[in-house]
Design a protein around this motif. Structure first.
Motif, PDB file in Angstrom:
ATOM      1  N   ALA A   1       0.827  -1.204   0.000  1.00  0.00           N
ATOM      2  CA  ALA A   1       0.000   0.000   0.000  1.00  0.00           C
ATOM      3  C   ALA A   1       0.863   1.257   0.000  1.00  0.00           C
ATOM      4  CB  ALA A   1      -0.927  -0.006   1.215  1.00  0.00           C
ATOM      5  N   ALA A   2       1.955   1.243   0.776  1.00  0.00           N
ATOM      6  CA  ALA A   2       2.850   2.404   0.813  1.00  0.00           C
ATOM      7  C   ALA A   2       3.517   2.615  -0.540  1.00  0.00           C
ATOM      8  CB  ALA A   2       3.896   2.212   1.903  1.00  0.00           C
ATOM      9  N   ALA A   3       3.983   1.531  -1.165  1.00  0.00           N
ATOM     10  CA  ALA A   3       4.639   1.659  -2.472  1.00  0.00           C
ATOM     11  C   ALA A   3       3.678   2.170  -3.527  1.00  0.00           C
ATOM     12  CB  ALA A   3       5.210   0.302  -2.894  1.00  0.00           C
ATOM     13  N   GLN A   4       2.435   1.699  -3.491  1.00  0.00           N
ATOM     14  CA  GLN A   4       1.465   2.141  -4.490  1.00  0.00           C
ATOM     15  C   GLN A   4       1.032   3.581  -4.240  1.00  0.00           C
ATOM     16  OE1 GLN A   4      -1.335  -0.886  -5.276  1.00  0.00           O
ATOM     17  NE2 GLN A   4      -2.378   0.210  -6.903  1.00  0.00           N
ATOM     18  N   THR A   5       1.070   4.010  -2.987  1.00  0.00           N
ATOM     19  CA  THR A   5       0.739   5.403  -2.684  1.00  0.00           C
ATOM     20  C   THR A   5       1.832   6.341  -3.189  1.00  0.00           C
ATOM     21  OG1 THR A   5      -0.510   4.720  -0.724  1.00  0.00           O
ATOM     22  CG2 THR A   5       0.177   7.017  -0.835  1.00  0.00           C
ATOM     23  N   VAL A   6       3.083   5.934  -3.011  1.00  0.00           N
ATOM     24  CA  VAL A   6       4.201   6.759  -3.463  1.00  0.00           C
ATOM     25  C   VAL A   6       4.306   6.764  -4.987  1.00  0.00           C
ATOM     26  CG1 VAL A   6       6.705   7.030  -3.391  1.00  0.00           C
ATOM     27  CG2 VAL A   6       5.456   6.419  -1.310  1.00  0.00           C
ATOM     28  N   HIS A   7       4.099   5.598  -5.604  1.00  0.00           N
ATOM     29  CA  HIS A   7       4.201   5.475  -7.064  1.00  0.00           C
ATOM     30  C   HIS A   7       2.922   4.824  -7.597  1.00  0.00           C
ATOM     31  CE1 HIS A   7       8.404   6.676  -7.021  1.00  0.00           C
ATOM     32  NE2 HIS A   7       8.639   5.766  -6.084  1.00  0.00           N
ATOM     33  N   PRO A   8       1.847   5.593  -7.770  1.00  0.00           N
ATOM     34  CA  PRO A   8       0.580   4.997  -8.223  1.00  0.00           C
ATOM     35  C   PRO A   8       0.689   4.265  -9.549  1.00  0.00           C
ATOM     36  CG  PRO A   8       0.257   7.247  -7.441  1.00  0.00           C
ATOM     37  CD  PRO A   8       1.731   7.039  -7.511  1.00  0.00           C
ATOM     38  N   ALA A   9       1.583   4.708 -10.425  1.00  0.00           N
ATOM     39  CA  ALA A   9       1.708   4.065 -11.735  1.00  0.00           C
ATOM     40  C   ALA A   9       2.279   2.655 -11.632  1.00  0.00           C
ATOM     41  CB  ALA A   9       2.582   4.908 -12.656  1.00  0.00           C
ATOM     42  N   ALA A  10       2.895   2.339 -10.510  1.00  0.00           N
ATOM     43  CA  ALA A  10       3.507   1.012 -10.336  1.00  0.00           C
ATOM     44  C   ALA A  10       2.531   0.015  -9.727  1.00  0.00           C
ATOM     45  CB  ALA A  10       4.743   1.123  -9.457  1.00  0.00           C
ATOM     46  N   GLY A  11       1.226   0.280  -9.881  1.00  0.00           N
ATOM     47  CA  GLY A  11       0.215  -0.575  -9.276  1.00  0.00           C
ATOM     48  C   GLY A  11       0.338  -2.047  -9.611  1.00  0.00           C
ATOM     49  N   PRO A  12       0.395  -2.428 -10.909  1.00  0.00           N
ATOM     50  CA  PRO A  12       0.508  -3.864 -11.229  1.00  0.00           C
ATOM     51  C   PRO A  12       1.768  -4.500 -10.660  1.00  0.00           C
ATOM     52  CG  PRO A  12      -0.131  -2.586 -13.165  1.00  0.00           C
ATOM     53  CD  PRO A  12       0.242  -1.598 -12.107  1.00  0.00           C
TER      54      PRO A  12
END
Length: 456
Positions: free
Chosen positions: A419-430
């Motif tokens: 969740a933290a990684a996706q919040t920082v880099h939303p484009a890296a969701g997959p």
């Protein structure tokens, strides 16, 4: 059921048996006969206080593992037949889980009703106006109520329903106040209507937690029925007074029903013993935080309706997800009683895990497509968005499975990092969701293929 006797002391009267290992095998026969792996026997030997020194002096083996392997080889496997489930058990469990999935999803209609009432001019962070206080209040509620639910369920597991009600009576209003305070603190000028709605949302989450923990899903469903007034609002405009009235009616019914079922907790002295440590519930709250943020990210799409369809599908899928968790657990227990080697058990459990996870993802995909087609004018989700959604679904289901087997801290850590990684880099969701799914899959396989993980 354990062995009739779990002691390594020499037999009373006379001296030691000709072979002390034969005597120990007779004493532990009931347990050793149903063991699937020598590690199960080693665990019980160690729990009885057998040290390596005692084992070397008495049985001539190097340690508990060597002794367990000899016992495992000496005693014939005698696994009892698994008891047949009660008539209609799967049907009733499925119905109950589907009901829970429905009550998880119906509150989403409140946002449809409230949307015109929350309209404002300016948003933040590229989100519609009022979104920040709504999300902040919701996440606060998820964290608090996950931890509160664990504590109340622990009381129920101890057989003290009054103490569980007492915990909910104290904790639920505190959670509602916390959610309201966070929503008000994060509201910008012009977002007061959204903050007020978030306060109602926090109050509803507290009431719903009470009703769900105490097994009153049908009562909660009845309280949510006014929200079905949002269905015509998808096509036609409704008066603001009617929208507000439907929202308040559902909220008032939920709170009243929660207060009604909490009466046992209000009795003097209902709290009973000191209770389980509060710190034990913290990982469950952290898991609620991580999984909740991942679900919110699933709802951030190119269009509002695409994101809403993903969130609706995820919430509705929690009912089938719960049922499939039961199926996995019961299937593993049945195989534990019928299979005779650890290799057979590993293969069988791995196959059951793949089938249950695949079944859940199939349901999630079907619900996503159905929600999209049912929404007027909604475009079909793109393949990358579907893949991301299925990966998030994998993370949620495997996290819930690990939580059910006591590995909640591991599941919470992986979900929080994702969740933290996706919040920082939303484009890296997959990529983020895929990495989290891979880690949880590895943890699940490492833990649940062991027979000892399924012993009560």
């Amino acid at each position: 059921m354990g062995p009739p006797a779990r002691t390594a002391s020499p037999p009373a009267g006379g001296g030691l048996a000709d072979d002390p290992l034969d005597e120990l095998a007779r004493r532990l026969d009931g347990f050793v006969a149903v063991a699937v792996h020598p590690d199960e026997i080693a665990a019980i030997l160690e729990s009885d206080g057998m040290t390596d020194e005692h084992i070397r002096l008495t049985y001539g083996r190097a340690d508990s593992f060597s002794l367990a392997e000899d016992l495992y080889a000496r005693v014939e496997r005698r696994h009892p037949e698994p008891s047949a489930p009660p008539s209609g058990a799967w049907h009733s469990e499925l119905a109950g889980c589907l009901l829970r999935g429905l009550v998880f999803a119906l509150p989403g209609l409140a946002y449809v009703l409230a949307a015109p009432l929350l309209a404002a001019q300016h948003g933040r962070f590229g989100l519609p106006a009022g979104t920040v206080p709504l999300l902040a209040g919701a996440v606060t509620g998820w964290v608090w109520n996950q931890a509160l639910s664990h504590r109340a369920y622990t009381w129920l597991g101890l057989g003290d329903r009054a103490a569980a009600a007492r915990a909910l009576l104290i904790g639920a209003p505190a959670g509602a106040l916390a959610g309201t305070a966070v929503a008000l603190a994060t509201a910008a000028p012009g977002e007061l209507p959204a903050a007020v709605f978030a306060a109602g949302q926090s109050l509803y989450l507290a009431a719903a937690t009470v009703l769900l923990v105490l097994g009153r899903e049908r009562a909660l469903l009845g309280a949510l029925l006014p929200l079905t007034g949002a269905v015509p609002a998808l096509r036609w405009d409704l008066p603001d007074v009617l929208r507000a009235g439907l929202l308040l009616a559902s909220l008032a019914a939920s709170v009243a029903l929660a207060a009604l079922v909490l009466r046992p907790g209000a009795r003097r002295g209902a709290a009973g013993r000191g209770g389980p440590p509060r710190a034990a519930s913290l990982p469950y709250g952290l898991f609620g935080l991580g999984s909740g943020v991942l679900v919110l990210h699933a709802g951030v799409a190119d269009t509002l309706v695409t994101g809403a369809g993903a969130v609706i599908a995820l919430t509705l899928s929690m009912g089938p997800a719960e049922w499939l968790l039961h199926r996995f657990r019961y299937g593993a227990l049945a195989r534990l009683r019928t299979l005779t080697t650890a290799r057979e058990f590993r293969r069988a459990v791995t196959g059951t895990l793949v089938l249950c996870l695949g079944g859940y993802l199939t349901v999630l995909l079907a619900l996503t497509l159905a929600a999209t087609l049912a929404w007027p004018g909604a475009p079909l989700p793109t393949l990358p968005r579907l893949v991301t959604l299925l990966l998030i679904g994998t993370v949620l289901w495997l996290g819930l499975l690990l939580q059910a087997f006591g590995a909640v801290l591991s599941a919470a850590t992986v979900c929080l990092l994702a969740a933290a990684a996706q919040t920082v880099h939303p484009a890296a969701g997959p990529l983020t969701a895929g990495g989290a799914a891979a880690v949880l899959a590895a943890l699940t396989c490492a833990l649940l293929v062991r027979p000892t993980a399924h012993r009560a």
